[in-house]
Design a protein around this motif. Structure first.
Motif, mmCIF file in Angstrom:
data_model
loop_
_atom_site.group_PDB
_atom_site.id
_atom_site.type_symbol
_atom_site.label_atom_id
_atom_site.label_comp_id
_atom_site.label_asym_id
_atom_site.label_seq_id
_atom_site.Cartn_x
_atom_site.Cartn_y
_atom_site.Cartn_z
ATOM 1 N N ILE A 24 0.274 -1.260 0.405
ATOM 2 C CA ILE A 24 -0.147 -0.118 -0.333
ATOM 3 C C ILE A 24 0.768 1.002 -0.088
ATOM 4 N N LEU A 25 0.553 1.992 -1.066
ATOM 5 C CA LEU A 25 1.348 3.406 -0.895
ATOM 6 C C LEU A 25 0.374 4.415 0.010
ATOM 7 N N GLN A 26 0.605 5.866 0.059
ATOM 8 C CA GLN A 26 -0.124 6.379 0.542
ATOM 9 C C GLN A 26 0.749 7.757 0.638
ATOM 10 N N ARG A 27 -0.675 8.838 -0.360
ATOM 11 C CA ARG A 27 -0.090 10.065 0.235
ATOM 12 C C ARG A 27 -1.166 10.895 1.338
ATOM 13 N N LYS A 28 -0.220 11.442 1.926
ATOM 14 C CA LYS A 28 -0.247 11.851 3.239
ATOM 15 C C LYS A 28 -1.045 12.699 3.733
ATOM 16 N N ASN A 29 -2.079 13.331 4.074
ATOM 17 C CA ASN A 29 -3.005 15.137 3.570
ATOM 18 C C ASN A 29 -2.191 16.043 4.515
ATOM 19 N N ARG A 30 -1.081 16.793 4.014
ATOM 20 C CA ARG A 30 -0.299 17.435 4.389
ATOM 21 C C ARG A 30 -1.059 18.912 5.117
ATOM 22 N N HIS A 31 -1.995 18.918 4.492
ATOM 23 C CA HIS A 31 -3.464 19.731 5.652
ATOM 24 C C HIS A 31 -4.006 19.699 7.110
ATOM 25 N N ILE A 32 -3.916 18.130 6.539
ATOM 26 C CA ILE A 32 -4.580 17.492 7.927
ATOM 27 C C ILE A 32 -3.383 17.124 8.891
ATOM 28 N N PHE A 33 -2.300 16.896 8.311
ATOM 29 C CA PHE A 33 -0.983 15.933 9.626
ATOM 30 C C PHE A 33 -0.047 17.320 8.939
ATOM 31 N N THR A 34 -0.133 18.205 9.843
ATOM 32 C CA THR A 34 1.072 19.046 9.080
ATOM 33 C C THR A 34 3.048 18.421 9.855
ATOM 34 N N ASN A 35 2.636 17.360 10.288
ATOM 35 C CA ASN A 35 4.093 17.179 11.149
ATOM 36 C C ASN A 35 3.649 15.386 10.680
ATOM 37 N N VAL A 36 4.064 15.048 9.280
ATOM 38 C CA VAL A 36 4.244 13.737 8.255
ATOM 39 C C VAL A 36 5.700 12.863 9.540
ATOM 40 N N PRO A 37 6.547 12.918 9.329
ATOM 41 C CA PRO A 37 7.187 12.246 10.520
ATOM 42 C C PRO A 37 7.540 12.231 11.355
ATOM 43 N N ALA A 38 6.908 12.992 12.375
ATOM 44 C CA ALA A 38 6.447 12.638 13.841
ATOM 45 C C ALA A 38 5.175 11.410 13.728
ATOM 46 N N MET A 39 3.860 11.171 12.897
ATOM 47 C CA MET A 39 3.364 10.987 12.648
ATOM 48 C C MET A 39 3.322 9.186 12.853
ATOM 49 N N MET A 40 4.681 9.304 11.352
ATOM 50 C CA MET A 40 5.013 7.940 10.869
ATOM 51 C C MET A 40 6.075 7.545 12.275
ATOM 52 N N ASN A 41 6.908 8.031 13.152
ATOM 53 C CA ASN A 41 7.247 7.222 14.054
ATOM 54 C C ASN A 41 6.597 7.146 15.327
ATOM 55 N N ASN A 42 5.235 7.302 14.953
ATOM 56 C CA ASN A 42 4.068 7.105 16.329
ATOM 57 C C ASN A 42 3.743 5.995 15.916
ATOM 58 N N ILE A 43 3.400 5.287 14.330
ATOM 59 C CA ILE A 43 2.589 4.801 13.175
ATOM 60 C C ILE A 43 3.652 3.465 13.767
ATOM 61 N N HIS A 44 5.064 3.806 13.553
ATOM 62 C CA HIS A 44 6.426 2.722 13.904
ATOM 63 C C HIS A 44 6.331 2.337 15.389
ATOM 64 N N LYS A 45 5.805 3.230 16.087
ATOM 65 C CA LYS A 45 6.505 2.723 17.606
ATOM 66 C C LYS A 45 4.740 1.895 17.866
ATOM 67 N N VAL A 46 3.963 2.262 17.824
ATOM 68 C CA VAL A 46 2.859 1.433 17.380
ATOM 69 C C VAL A 46 2.895 0.155 16.763
ATOM 70 N N THR A 47 3.342 -0.265 15.924
ATOM 71 C CA THR A 47 3.270 -1.075 14.623
ATOM 72 C C THR A 47 4.000 -1.948 15.628
ATOM 73 N N SER A 48 5.308 -1.517 15.461
ATOM 74 C CA SER A 48 6.307 -2.781 15.927
ATOM 75 C C SER A 48 6.017 -3.197 17.482
ATOM 76 N N HIS A 49 5.359 -2.559 18.222
ATOM 77 C CA HIS A 49 4.882 -2.887 19.587
ATOM 78 C C HIS A 49 3.769 -4.262 19.463
ATOM 79 N N LEU A 50 3.032 -3.875 18.006
ATOM 80 C CA LEU A 50 2.087 -4.977 17.849
ATOM 81 C C LEU A 50 1.888 -6.527 17.504
ATOM 82 N N LYS A 51 3.394 -6.354 16.749
ATOM 83 C CA LYS A 51 4.062 -7.152 15.741
ATOM 84 C C LYS A 51 4.609 -7.876 16.902
ATOM 85 N N LYS A 52 4.909 -7.497 18.171
ATOM 86 C CA LYS A 52 5.506 -8.040 19.781
ATOM 87 C C LYS A 52 4.931 -9.016 19.908
#
Ligand SMILES: Nc1ncnc2c1ncn2[C@@H]1O[C@H](COP(=O)(O)OP(=O)(O)O)[C@@H](O)[C@H]1O
Ligand SMILES: [Mg+2]
Length: 370
Positions: free
Chosen positions: A45-73
């Motif tokens: 899945i490839l997504q263009r993130k809505n940068r008007h709603i998500f003004t800090n995509v790098p931080a958002m992706m860090n959050n997602i990575h943290k959450v998915t890493s924990h979920l996977k474990k």
């Protein structure tokens, strides 16, 4: 566009040769594409993130990575399949969790989960129960996630902040509409104190902060072919917040017998059958981690979140429709009135909903101790 999408896909750590790329989903927030590779390599899945709603995509992706890493474990510990029961973020070739193109757009990618079923609405109690179970399970796996998440949506569900915006909007009255909605303004003012008192429970820590999803609609849960919940997706809004916000927002959307912008107000009521089904599914997963104050405030949280929505629609109307997309001039006012009707129905049935939560809580406690 196709060529550009191919170019963009080349920036990600995809294995295999990209064969075709085509749009998927409704695309209300982001633009989502399925990247198919040839042979036996995974699809993505490839997504263009809505940068008007998500003004800090790098931080958002860090959050997602943290959450998915924990979920996977956690999924792996429970003997599940971490690639199907949790999202897998695919980094860009430079190691970042996103790719930023020449136009400044942010792109992110994850593994495509094959053979799934999804739903747009949960009008049926069994599906509502499954939806509640999905979010409860998601929250449960994240109860012991270390660290916190960055606040990528400041002010989200913060009633004190909403009232500040509200007071400013009324003081400025930029569209000159204030005098036309006197009755509706009263709806907000009459509830100011009770809503801020509720907000105070979060501020004092009486109600704890946890990892929450914040977009709990049924379309964000993938089911397997046997109709069982498989994976919660769309993690752009994961935040450190209260479980009550996820629950309240789910009730607001699942248990409305009408539409969010229904013009026929008689159609808009709280469906207590769906309320009960969602609550049963949710508590079947959440019963053992929710504290007594969280359980006791579940029913009120639906009023809190619905009230917030009445306020936001009405405020946007007063401000001249600057936030929500509208299809006709009075659209925001229609939305505010329809959500108010739902709020009113929740208030009328409040004792019933408290009884349902209490009954289902006891029922689930019994099941757990068996
Ligand atoms: N990892 C995935 N595997 C399979 N389908 C997915 C995956 N991610 C997204 N989708 C599909 O794409 C749709 C849109 O993705 P989503 O992340 O929910 O975007 P939006 O924020 O625009 O709602 C989903 O409803 C789902 O059908
Ligand atoms: Mg979605």
């Amino acid at each position: 566009m196709i060529l550009t999408l191919h170019e963009i896909s080349q920036h990600f750590f995809f294995t295999g040769n990209v064969e075709e790329i085509h749009p998927v989903g409704e695309g209300l927030i982001n633009d989502t594409f399925l990247v198919k590779t040839s042979g036996n390599t995974p699809n993505y899945i490839l997504q263009r993130k809505n940068r008007h709603i998500f003004t800090n995509v790098p931080a958002m992706m860090n959050n997602i990575h943290k959450v998915t890493s924990h979920l996977k474990k956690k999924v792996a510990e429970n003997g599940g399949n971490p690639d199907r029961e949790a999202l897998t973020v695919i980094p860009a070739r430079d190691g970042k969790l996103y790719y930023r193109d020449k136009e400044g757009e942010f792109w992110a990618a994850c593994l495509f989960i094959e053979d799934t079923v999804s739903y747009d609405a949960a009008r049926d109690p069994e599906l509502a129960r499954q939806g509640g179970k999905g979010i409860g399970h998601f929250q449960r796996l994240l109860v012991d996630m270390p660290g916190t998440l960055e606040d990528t949506l400041p002010g989200f569900h913060d009633m004190r902040f909403r009232f500040q915006q509200w007071d400013e909007a009324l003081a400025r009255d930029p569209a000159g509409r204030k005098n036309m909605v006197k009755k509706e303004i009263e709806w907000i003012e009459e509830r100011r104190e009770e809503m801020l008192t509720f907000k105070n429970k979060f501020e004092t820590g009486e109600i704890p902060t946890r990892v929450t999803h914040n977009d709990t609609k049924i379309s964000n849960i993938l089911f397997n072919r046997d109709g069982e919940i498989l994976c919660v997706i769309d993690l752009d809004t994961v935040l450190s917040s209260s479980c009550l916000n996820d629950y309240g927002d789910a009730i607001r959307s699942y248990a409305n017998t009408g539409l969010e912008d229904d013009k026929d107000l008689y159609r808009v009521t709280l469906d207590t059958g769906i309320f009960e089904a969602y609550t049963r599914g949710y508590l079947s997963e959440a019963i053992d981690f929710l504290t007594p104050p969280e359980r006791e405030n579940l029913a009120f949280s639906a009023r809190y979140i619905t009230f917030e929505q009445v306020l936001r629609f009405l405020m946007d109307y007063i401000e001249g429709d600057t936030y929500y997309k509208i299809k006709y001039t009075e659209h925001n006012l229609t939305r505010a009135r329809a959500q108010y009707k739902l709020l009113h129905s929740m208030e009328e049935r409040y004792e019933d909903t408290r009884d349902i939560v209490e009954r289902v809580t006891r029922e689930q406690e019994l099941i757990q101790t068996r």
